[in-house]
Design a protein around this motif. Sequence first.
Motif, PDB file in Angstrom:
ATOM      1  N   GLN A  82       0.826  -1.205   0.000  1.00 54.98           N
ATOM      2  CA  GLN A  82       0.000   0.000   0.000  1.00 54.98           C
ATOM      3  C   GLN A  82       0.865   1.263   0.000  1.00 54.98           C
ATOM      4  N   VAL A  83       2.009   1.214   0.687  1.00 55.50           N
ATOM      5  CA  VAL A  83       2.927   2.355   0.657  1.00 55.50           C
ATOM      6  C   VAL A  83       3.390   2.600  -0.772  1.00 55.50           C
ATOM      7  N   LEU A  84       3.801   1.538  -1.446  1.00 58.07           N
ATOM      8  CA  LEU A  84       4.260   1.683  -2.831  1.00 58.07           C
ATOM      9  C   LEU A  84       3.137   2.181  -3.728  1.00 58.07           C
ATOM     10  N   ASP A  85       1.939   1.624  -3.559  1.00 60.14           N
ATOM     11  CA  ASP A  85       0.801   2.034  -4.390  1.00 60.14           C
ATOM     12  C   ASP A  85       0.432   3.497  -4.155  1.00 60.14           C
ATOM     13  N   THR A  86       0.585   3.976  -2.917  1.00 56.71           N
ATOM     14  CA  THR A  86       0.322   5.385  -2.627  1.00 56.71           C
ATOM     15  C   THR A  86       1.327   6.280  -3.350  1.00 56.71           C
ATOM     16  N   LEU A  87       2.581   5.874  -3.366  1.00 53.72           N
ATOM     17  CA  LEU A  87       3.601   6.648  -4.085  1.00 53.72           C
ATOM     18  C   LEU A  87       3.315   6.675  -5.586  1.00 53.72           C
ATOM     19  N   VAL A  88       2.811   5.572  -6.126  1.00 51.42           N
ATOM     20  CA  VAL A  88       2.457   5.529  -7.547  1.00 51.42           C
ATOM     21  C   VAL A  88       1.231   6.409  -7.800  1.00 51.42           C
ATOM     22  N   ALA A  89       0.206   6.263  -6.970  1.00 50.56           N
ATOM     23  CA  ALA A  89      -1.015   7.057  -7.148  1.00 50.56           C
ATOM     24  C   ALA A  89      -0.739   8.550  -6.996  1.00 50.56           C
ATOM     25  N   GLY A  90       0.217   8.906  -6.139  1.00 53.71           N
ATOM     26  CA  GLY A  90       0.551  10.311  -5.912  1.00 53.71           C
ATOM     27  C   GLY A  90       1.493  10.887  -6.963  1.00 53.71           C
ATOM     28  N   GLY A  91       1.901  10.073  -7.917  1.00 55.95           N
ATOM     29  CA  GLY A  91       2.771  10.551  -8.981  1.00 55.95           C
ATOM     30  C   GLY A  91       4.236  10.649  -8.595  1.00 55.95           C
ATOM     31  N   ALA A  97       6.152   8.045  -8.182  1.00 58.84           N
ATOM     32  CA  ALA A  97       6.808   6.976  -8.934  1.00 58.84           C
ATOM     33  C   ALA A  97       5.857   6.472 -10.017  1.00 58.84           C
ATOM     34  N   ARG A  98       6.460   5.901 -11.083  1.00 62.36           N
ATOM     35  CA  ARG A  98       5.646   5.392 -12.193  1.00 62.36           C
ATOM     36  C   ARG A  98       5.125   3.987 -11.941  1.00 62.36           C
ATOM     37  N   SER A  99       5.807   3.237 -11.074  1.00 64.30           N
ATOM     38  CA  SER A  99       5.451   1.841 -10.842  1.00 64.30           C
ATOM     39  C   SER A  99       5.864   1.452  -9.428  1.00 64.30           C
ATOM     40  N   ARG A 100       5.453   0.267  -9.015  1.00 69.56           N
ATOM     41  CA  ARG A 100       5.899  -0.225  -7.711  1.00 69.56           C
ATOM     42  C   ARG A 100       7.419  -0.343  -7.677  1.00 69.56           C
ATOM     43  N   SER A 101       8.005  -0.783  -8.778  1.00 73.71           N
ATOM     44  CA  SER A 101       9.458  -0.909  -8.852  1.00 73.71           C
ATOM     45  C   SER A 101      10.125   0.443  -8.642  1.00 73.71           C
ATOM     46  N   ASP A 102       9.639   1.485  -9.320  1.00 74.56           N
ATOM     47  CA  ASP A 102      10.184   2.830  -9.137  1.00 74.56           C
ATOM     48  C   ASP A 102       9.958   3.319  -7.704  1.00 74.56           C
ATOM     49  N   LEU A 107       9.735   1.496  -4.990  1.00 74.40           N
ATOM     50  CA  LEU A 107      10.655   0.809  -4.097  1.00 74.40           C
ATOM     51  C   LEU A 107      12.068   1.395  -4.218  1.00 74.40           C
ATOM     52  N   ALA A 108      12.502   1.682  -5.442  1.00 73.07           N
ATOM     53  CA  ALA A 108      13.811   2.320  -5.632  1.00 73.07           C
ATOM     54  C   ALA A 108      13.842   3.692  -4.951  1.00 73.07           C
ATOM     55  N   TRP A 109      12.743   4.441  -5.043  1.00 70.95           N
ATOM     56  CA  TRP A 109      12.639   5.750  -4.395  1.00 70.95           C
ATOM     57  C   TRP A 109      12.797   5.590  -2.884  1.00 70.95           C
ATOM     58  N   CYS A 110      12.146   4.573  -2.310  1.00 75.71           N
ATOM     59  CA  CYS A 110      12.239   4.324  -0.864  1.00 75.71           C
ATOM     60  C   CYS A 110      13.672   3.992  -0.451  1.00 75.71           C
ATOM     61  N   VAL A 111      14.348   3.189  -1.246  1.00 74.78           N
ATOM     62  CA  VAL A 111      15.732   2.833  -0.935  1.00 74.78           C
ATOM     63  C   VAL A 111      16.619   4.072  -0.977  1.00 74.78           C
ATOM     64  N   ARG A 112      16.447   4.924  -1.990  1.00 75.14           N
ATOM     65  CA  ARG A 112      17.238   6.164  -2.065  1.00 75.14           C
ATOM     66  C   ARG A 112      16.955   7.056  -0.863  1.00 75.14           C
ATOM     67  N   LEU A 113      15.694   7.130  -0.439  1.00 76.84           N
ATOM     68  CA  LEU A 113      15.333   7.949   0.717  1.00 76.84           C
ATOM     69  C   LEU A 113      16.005   7.430   1.985  1.00 76.84           C
ATOM     70  N   VAL A 114      15.983   6.129   2.188  1.00 79.22           N
ATOM     71  CA  VAL A 114      16.642   5.538   3.352  1.00 79.22           C
ATOM     72  C   VAL A 114      18.145   5.808   3.277  1.00 79.22           C
TER      73      VAL A 114
END
Length: 190
Positions: A120-129, A131-136, A138-145
């Motif tokens: 749901q966290v990944l889907d929220t990031l996609v819905a909010g624009g 990230a383009r996909s769950r994969s993107d 997840l990569a965004w989350c890793v960069r943030l960490v």
Amino acid sequence: MITAEQRDKLRGWFTGRLPDDLFESLVEVTVDREEITVVGRIPGPRLAADVSEAERDAAVRGRIQEFRERTRDERMAVARDAEHRFSKKVSWGVECAGERALFTHVAAPVMTRLRQPERQVLDTLVAGGVARSRSDALAWCVRLVQRNTDDWLGELRDSLDHVQRVRERGPDTDASTQDDGPDSQESARD
């Protein structure tokens, strides 16, 4: 995970193999299972003191692009040698006037299993624009960490290096293979 000594040898190999005039200095050589990334410092463009930020940024991007195109053959020759020697792809990057740019590099797929709250966290990031996909996402989350826990990750890597060095030393094999018989254990307990 490679050891600090292996990293030093890898950096040393690149230091010795790179043409002397390729970089002002070798900034970083990093390695993981798939890839070696080599980053060097190049001189920034000469600019007047009163140039705008936009002009400065464009000049730096232009310098990086010029370097990338001009040195491609040299860098690819080094990469071929390294890929043959280390069985890993080699990627390149530069630092120029405080900016870092990585050239084409490996984007390795990573398989993971996530429970519904994490999805749901990944889907929220996609819905909010974001990230383009769950994969993107997840990569965004890793960069943030990575950005927010850089010191902690550094300490963790240092600890892993220490564990690796201890593993390499192992137990004293001469003492562990020596059989003193059953009585030697008895007397040690007394």
